[in-house]
Design a protein around this motif. Structure first.
Motif, PDB file in Angstrom:
ATOM      1  N   ARG A  78       0.857  -1.185   0.000  1.00 25.19           N
ATOM      2  CA  ARG A  78       0.000   0.000   0.000  1.00 25.19           C
ATOM      3  C   ARG A  78       0.896   1.238   0.000  1.00 25.19           C
ATOM      4  NH1 ARG A  78      -4.468  -0.765   4.611  1.00 25.19           N
ATOM      5  NH2 ARG A  78      -5.313   1.121   3.605  1.00 25.19           N
ATOM      6  N   ALA A  87      -3.546   4.872  -4.672  1.00 27.41           N
ATOM      7  CA  ALA A  87      -3.720   3.510  -5.183  1.00 27.41           C
ATOM      8  C   ALA A  87      -2.438   2.929  -5.753  1.00 27.41           C
ATOM      9  CB  ALA A  87      -4.816   3.494  -6.247  1.00 27.41           C
ATOM     10  N   THR A 113      -1.177  -4.466  -5.367  1.00 21.10           N
ATOM     11  CA  THR A 113      -1.441  -3.102  -4.931  1.00 21.10           C
ATOM     12  C   THR A 113      -2.930  -2.804  -5.034  1.00 21.10           C
ATOM     13  OG1 THR A 113      -1.378  -1.918  -7.055  1.00 21.10           O
ATOM     14  CG2 THR A 113       0.750  -2.574  -6.104  1.00 21.10           C
ATOM     15  N   PRO A 114      -3.413  -1.729  -4.421  1.00 28.29           N
ATOM     16  CA  PRO A 114      -4.817  -1.363  -4.585  1.00 28.29           C
ATOM     17  C   PRO A 114      -5.212  -1.126  -6.045  1.00 28.29           C
ATOM     18  CG  PRO A 114      -3.895  -0.218  -2.702  1.00 28.29           C
ATOM     19  CD  PRO A 114      -2.749  -0.899  -3.390  1.00 28.29           C
TER      20      PRO A 114
END
Length: 306
Positions: A78, A87, A113-114
């Protein structure tokens, strides 16, 4: 919670604060490039704690490894600016990949990752430093609306005539959205004096992570600047996420007709020169972004007030 020697009184032992590493990405010189924080063990940190660490570090972003499988070389990541979670962040990804390669050896990594899955290849170059190449999520690009463009130009203090008519204004995506504006001259790009709060409001309204200002020196060489007021930073010296999105911009506009490597020079006007290499293939909607990262020692490296 434990007890004291008498066995009766509770004693609180706070969790140890994980180490924050500091790297500068897209440079060989720790006084150049874009500084990023890297926390390799953030599994016990909640959102508030990660935001607090990012604020204390003071760089545009800090990458946090929140879990993963070392044997499989796959990690959950993150990213936080001093003000909010992001993001995806390219320069912090490069910094993190170099830190992981230094710990586990060069090779292939996968970051969850987001924004999605980000493969990263790391290798040693001829000078013994680590090169990292991230592969972005699928990119896309669309023309900016008149409303978006007018608001951005007003906040920047630019006139329509300051734009290169051959490179239309777009909103490009490579993990997050970036407004791409092409300056008509290198001199226009060099003069960046904008309404910080005004541009931040426009960017929040439209969901842009940075405004990617570019000037085309040649078809294979661009100069860039990236205002980042929504992250609490006047300007980002090297923006890998924007470079990934810019690859999608070039592909969408058919400015790359065969596989090509594009050089983006950034940070020069703020005294932190950076070099980002992007590989763009008209048949592939993902951009590959390559750069180095070097540890930061005692060099003054915060860019928040530049």
């Amino acid at each position: 919670m434990t007890t004291d020697a008498s066995g009766t009184s509770p004693v609180n032992h706070p969790e140890p604060v994980p180490q924050t590493l500091r790297y500068s990405a897209f440079t060989r010189d720790p006084a150049g490039g874009n500084p990023a924080g890297v926390v390799l063990d953030a599994s016990r940190l909640d959102d508030a704690a990660m935001l607090a660490v990012a604020g204390e570090v003071g760089y545009s972003e800090t990458a946090f490894v929140t879990g993963g499988d070392e044997e499989a070389r796959r990690f959950q990541v993150r990213y936080f600016s001093p003000l909010a979670e992001v993001a995806f962040c390219g320069h912090a990804t490069v910094a993190l990949a170099v830190a992981l390669a230094e710990r586990f050896g060069p090779g292939e990594l996968v970051l969850d990752t987001p924004a999605g899955e980000i493969p990263v290849a790391t290798r040693m170059d001829d000078e013994g430093t680590v090169l990292a190449t991230l592969t972005s999520v699928p990119t896309r690009s669309r023309p900016a609306s008149d409303t978006e463009l007018d608001a951005a130009l007003t906040a920047l203090g630019w006139a329509p005539g300051d734009l290169d008519p051959e490179l239309p204004s777009h909103v490009a995506f490579g993990g997050n959205d970036h407004l791409v504006l092409a300056a008509a001259s290198r001199a226009r790009l060099a003069k960046l004096d904008y309404d910080f709060d005004g541009l931040a409001e426009v960017m929040r309204r439209h969901g842009w992570t940075t405004v990617h200002l570019v000037w085309r020196e040649s078809p294979e060489r661009f100069h860039a600047r990236d205002p980042f007021p929504v992250g609490g930073v006047v300007e980002d010296p090297a923006t890998g996420a924007a470079a990934a999105a810019f690859g999608g911009y070039l592909r969408t506009l058919d400015l790359v007709t065969s596989p090509a490597r594009i050089t983006i020079r950034q940070g020069e006007d703020m005294g932190r020169p950076s070099v980002l290499l992007i590989d763009v293939d008209p048949q592939d909607d993902r951009t590959r972004v390559t750069g180095r990262a070097v540890p930061i020692g005692d060099v003054e490296s915060s860019v928040a007030d530049v």
